[in-house]
Design an enzyme around this catalytic site. Structure first.
Site, PDB file in Angstrom:
ATOM      1  N   ARG A 187       0.838  -1.218   0.000  1.00 40.66           N
ATOM      2  CA  ARG A 187       0.000   0.000   0.000  1.00 40.66           C
ATOM      3  C   ARG A 187       0.868   1.261   0.000  1.00 40.66           C
ATOM      4  O   ARG A 187       0.553   2.222  -0.692  1.00 40.66           O
ATOM      5  CB  ARG A 187      -0.954  -0.012   1.208  1.00 40.66           C
ATOM      6  CG  ARG A 187      -2.111  -0.958   0.978  1.00 40.66           C
ATOM      7  CD  ARG A 187      -3.060  -1.074   2.158  1.00 40.66           C
ATOM      8  NE  ARG A 187      -4.233  -1.857   1.746  1.00 40.66           N
ATOM      9  CZ  ARG A 187      -5.257  -2.175   2.533  1.00 40.66           C
ATOM     10  NH1 ARG A 187      -5.269  -1.787   3.801  1.00 40.66           N
ATOM     11  NH2 ARG A 187      -6.265  -2.871   2.056  1.00 40.66           N
TER      12      ARG A 187
ATOM     13  N   GLN B 159      -9.367   2.481   2.433  1.00 38.20           N
ATOM     14  CA  GLN B 159      -8.257   3.039   3.225  1.00 38.20           C
ATOM     15  C   GLN B 159      -8.787   3.973   4.305  1.00 38.20           C
ATOM     16  O   GLN B 159      -8.301   3.998   5.430  1.00 38.20           O
ATOM     17  CB  GLN B 159      -7.277   3.822   2.334  1.00 38.20           C
ATOM     18  CG  GLN B 159      -6.701   3.038   1.174  1.00 38.20           C
ATOM     19  CD  GLN B 159      -5.960   1.801   1.598  1.00 38.20           C
ATOM     20  OE1 GLN B 159      -5.244   1.819   2.595  1.00 38.20           O
ATOM     21  NE2 GLN B 159      -6.128   0.704   0.870  1.00 38.20           N
TER      22      GLN B 159
ATOM     23  N   TYR C 140      -6.426  -0.255  -6.756  1.00 34.33           N
ATOM     24  CA  TYR C 140      -5.886  -1.552  -6.304  1.00 34.33           C
ATOM     25  C   TYR C 140      -5.211  -1.487  -4.938  1.00 34.33           C
ATOM     26  O   TYR C 140      -5.019  -0.423  -4.395  1.00 34.33           O
ATOM     27  CB  TYR C 140      -5.072  -2.256  -7.387  1.00 34.33           C
ATOM     28  CG  TYR C 140      -3.764  -1.718  -7.907  1.00 34.33           C
ATOM     29  CD1 TYR C 140      -3.072  -0.670  -7.348  1.00 34.33           C
ATOM     30  CD2 TYR C 140      -3.208  -2.346  -9.036  1.00 34.33           C
ATOM     31  CE1 TYR C 140      -1.863  -0.255  -7.880  1.00 34.33           C
ATOM     32  CE2 TYR C 140      -1.997  -1.935  -9.575  1.00 34.33           C
ATOM     33  CZ  TYR C 140      -1.336  -0.888  -8.985  1.00 34.33           C
ATOM     34  OH  TYR C 140      -0.154  -0.483  -9.512  1.00 34.33           O
ATOM     35  N   GLU C 141      -4.959  -2.644  -4.384  1.00 35.98           N
ATOM     36  CA  GLU C 141      -4.475  -2.786  -2.986  1.00 35.98           C
ATOM     37  C   GLU C 141      -5.433  -2.169  -1.972  1.00 35.98           C
ATOM     38  O   GLU C 141      -5.016  -1.596  -0.965  1.00 35.98           O
ATOM     39  CB  GLU C 141      -3.081  -2.142  -2.813  1.00 35.98           C
ATOM     40  CG  GLU C 141      -1.992  -2.720  -3.661  1.00 35.98           C
ATOM     41  CD  GLU C 141      -1.622  -4.146  -3.277  1.00 35.98           C
ATOM     42  OE1 GLU C 141      -1.973  -4.576  -2.169  1.00 35.98           O
ATOM     43  OE2 GLU C 141      -1.011  -4.820  -4.099  1.00 35.98           O
ATOM     44  N   GLY C 142      -6.728  -2.316  -2.242  1.00 35.05           N
ATOM     45  CA  GLY C 142      -7.745  -1.721  -1.361  1.00 35.05           C
ATOM     46  C   GLY C 142      -8.112  -0.350  -1.885  1.00 35.05           C
ATOM     47  O   GLY C 142      -7.269   0.546  -1.895  1.00 35.05           O
TER      48      GLY C 142
END
Lengths: 536, 536
Positions: free
Chosen positions: B281, B422, B415-417
């Site tokens: 992240r 977040q 992407y990556e959450g």
């Protein structure tokens, strides 16, 4: 799937057009439904095809062909007069209200932005020809342009000049009743294509010995095919490879003693061109809103179907499934509400402008034009990006359809005068030039609440304090434009009985506070901006 | 052309790394220059090639090939250890500071975002393996991963679940010392490619009879090639067609009794995966900044060369030309300054996070991670869009290079959450969970001025007032994250002696006021958001 927001449209028609001499309200509503059905069922499916097939440029013939499906759709648009509802009936137009025109344009552009750009430009060309061309030119060109048999293009930019048209080099030498025009024009939207039988280029050029800068510019009508049917010497030298709008050709045009006819007076080219550009600028704002609306539909559908995680509110949990539709999640609501509320407000602003066009309140229209072009396109693209965000990975892949809307729509912030230029136009030509009188007339009509009036006054005070420093005024301009845009829209939607109360409250609590940020930027942000060492 | 901002990097290294046990400052600076030269001269030219050629998927072999030039560049990256500077020397890493790692990662991603994604994921995988894998797995896999001979992938998402991993269906059945894993994983970045000899997939799956939701999930190491050299039964079933990152494969992976080895304890998969996800992240935040920096360089070059209109300030008019470079115009300065000042601030934030990684202040790192992932990617993409805007038509065509940066970079917000996730992570897991203690430690370290402290306290008060209403907290989260991000960055850059005064003043006058908007949204914007009829 894209579904036109017909209820909103009907509300705006009722509010801003009412019964009209050419169309009563019932007829207009039928018309809307027909266009809506066409946009949803015919245009929308062609949109992805256009993106994937794109245009084909044939260098040996200097020709451009658009996707096959576009021809069918263009024919339906022309046969039904969808894009000429507000044009003069003398030339085959519908003579209807501009409000109706803007709403129809929005639907067509939501369905297929690339294709809709062609008639938008033709419309602008018709407007300036009606106002400025000789009777003979009018007779030859306007009727086939209104019907769509001919299309129009706007030829301003050259390699060395876009924003600064004073630098134009294209030369127009008088010969008999016409001129021979030589030069290169670039970024010409629909400057070459095979949708219409003829293309009527409106070209800015300088006559020999014309003065420097924009006062030396004249406007010429340069048809692709001459009245005798021969090919004129204006040829497409290539097309741009763009981020989006793959199905809308952006042409390089080379003119080599092409025959052109003067439109309006010599050296009055800029004035005539603005008569084309102003409706086109409103049209570009409509295009921005159109992609934002289509993106909203995609995002709302996605949020209503995709199941992921449990609602934080136990009452909203759907026990028939292991997860809830994402529409229940606050952040998803937030994103949808930003899009929905600003789309609603922007649509209202455009309809309101249409009302003043119909009332012939031209100073107010002139004032609203750069606001619509700039604010609406910028907020709309933010909205498309939010819709993409809501859709997650699906927002980023071609199958999700939303990424194309972003790529296609992004140009609206740039073409027909970049948004930065709009802000200068607003503050220089529309506010300072008449000492704010048009703005005062607009505010009188809008009846803003006291706090909004105070806000606008504070912004104006900073303007007045800096009249001797044009750099500061220019630095302030973009924030000023946005402050005014949101203030006006706030007045419009809070006075709209059709808008849901929760939508108004959200706009008031979540969007309106942006104006305070813009006021801060107006009051404080300009001097450090001008003083930064690196850019001196 | 892209040129790395080496002076800024050197300042941050001096400030946040100093002399380090493995690298002294002079060595690090030499290293930076070498990476900078490589990124500018070798990687950057491959970026457009990657966009145009893209990856090629071969369905009969289930294989993906990346552009030829990528292989050469990847080899240079591996041979020089460019992406393993901060990894454990025991496995061949450089053992250097994270600040150095982030700076190098930024340069590589500015040069070629698609390619840089591969080692970024490998790095994350190495981190979780070091922390959780058995000695035998460590021995087999970590060294070749650190060297780049093997790459890593993260296999979380399935068609029915992305954000909500509790819905995972992939099944892991125990057999001998390993498991047989069956299921489908989608959106797997670099899940299949031909850059490395082997791909180490880290796969989330459920063991038989595991409990529902995330507590039933375990993490498995599933290599593309088994230790005996045979192909494991994990095959690429297709790749996504994306808006950008055309040269970075996004794979569908089908596992059909693929052999996998447990990483960490059974049913502790989420904890292990987060150890991979957290550095990834931060890495995605770095990617966002990287495209914003590249876009800044393009826009600055354009503004320094393109001539259009006269400066409003007579002193700045260049009499040798008929028009001035557009850098003199206030609106151009404004756009460049927004990008430059926020890039500077975001780079500082990331280096500051690297400092806390090096100091092992893990609670502060955990707090900063969602802020970096979310705020930095969002502001960065706004910056790329501004750069595109500054470049006008050139910003929209492929030749201008900027539009690719937008298309490639846009995925970093997803992407990556997603960024919305977040914000929930920040407010739920990082602030509420320890009653704000990490935040207090961070603020103690940052020493914010009184007004910033008061601002953050006001935001926290609204949080505390709503602890019983998780929907309101969730509605507030995105604005809260942005308020905190800008406040932290403001502290960092105003205390930075290297930053130009005019840059600090601009940030203070133009960017910092955004926090007031976010505070308004926090205080007022959530109830109308939750009450909107249409979304109930």
């Amino acid at each position: 799937m894209y579904k036109p927001p017909l209820a909103d449209y009907q509300n705006l028609l009722t509010q801003y057009a009412g019964d009209h001499k050419e169309y009563d309200l019932a007829t207009m509503q039928q018309f809307l439904q027909a266009v809506g059905k066409f946009s949803q069922e015919r245009l929308w499916p062609t949109n992805k095809i256009g993106d994937q097939e794109g245009i084909i440029y044939n260098p040996s013939e200097h020709s451009v062909s658009v996707p096959k499906d576009f021809h069918e759709c263009y024919k339906i648009i022309c046969d039904n007069g969808y894009t000429s509802t507000a044009l003069d009936p003398k030339y085959g137009g519908g003579g209807g209200p501009w409000v109706l025109h803007h709403i129809i344009s929005e639907m067509l552009a939501s369905g297929n932005l690339s294709l809709s750009t062609c008639p938008m430009l033709t419309n602008g060309a018709v407007t300036t020809l009606i106002a400025n061309a000789s009777d003979s030119l009018k007779e030859q060109y306007i009727e086939p342009m209104v019907s769509g048999k001919f299309s129009g293009s706007m030829c301003l930019t050259e390699p060395q000049c876009g924003t600064d048209l004073g630098l134009i080099k294209t030369l127009a030498e008088p010969k008999d009743d016409h001129y021979l025009i030589t030069g290169q024009k670039i970024w010409i939207t629909f400057g070459e294509h095979d949708l219409s039988d003829n293309i009527v280029h409106l070209v800015l050029a300088k006559t020999p010995n014309a003065p420097d800068a924009t006062k030396g510019i004249s406007l010429f009508l340069v048809p692709k095919y001459l009245p005798d049917g021969n090919r004129n010497l204006v040829f497409c030298g290539g097309v741009e490879h763009k981020m989006g709008q793959h199905a809308s050709p952006t042409a390089v045009l080379n003119l080599d003693k092409a025959q052109g006819w003067l439109v309006g007076e010599e050296r009055h080219g800029m004035k005539c061109m603005f008569e084309m550009m102003n409706p086109a600028r409103i049209g570009v704002g409509v295009q921005g809103l159109a992609v934002s609306e289509a993106a909203y539909q995609l995002a709302f559908d996605f949020a209503s179907q995709r199941r992921q995680s449990r609602s934080l509110d136990p009452k909203q949990q759907d026990q028939g499934h292991t997860a809830d539709i994402i529409l229940v999640h606050p952040d998803i609501k937030r994103m949808l509400l930003i899009i929905e509320s600003t789309n609603y407000a922007m649509r209202h602003l455009i309809a309101y402008c249409g009302y003043h066009q119909d009332q012939n309140n031209l100073d107010i229209v002139d004032l609203l034009t750069p606001i619509i072009k700039s604010y609406v396109t910028e907020q709309s693209l933010d909205n498309v990006s939010l819709a993409m965000q809501l859709m997650g990975g699906m927002g980023y892949v071609q199958d999700g359809l939303c990424e194309q809307l972003y790529r296609d729509g992004r140009i609206t912030m740039i073409y027909e005068g970049t948004n930065g230029i709009q802000a200068l136009d607003l503050i220089g030509r529309k506010i300072a030039k008449d000492q704010g009188k048009s703005l005062m007339r607009l505010l009188k009509h809008l009846k803003p609440p006291k706090d909004i009036e105070a806000l606008i006054n504070q912004a104006n005070t900073t303007l007045l304090q800096n009249t001797q420093n044009p750099s500061i005024i220019a630095a302030i301009a973009p924030s000023y434009l946005k402050l005014l845009a949101i203030s006006i829209q706030y007045c419009l939607i809070t006075q709209d009985n059709h808008a849901a109360d929760s939508l108004k409250t959200f706009y008031t609590d979540y969007i309106l506070p942006e104006t305070k940020l813009y006021l801060d930027q107006i009051q404080k942000g300009s001097s450090s901006l001008l003083d930064h060492q690196k850019y001196l």
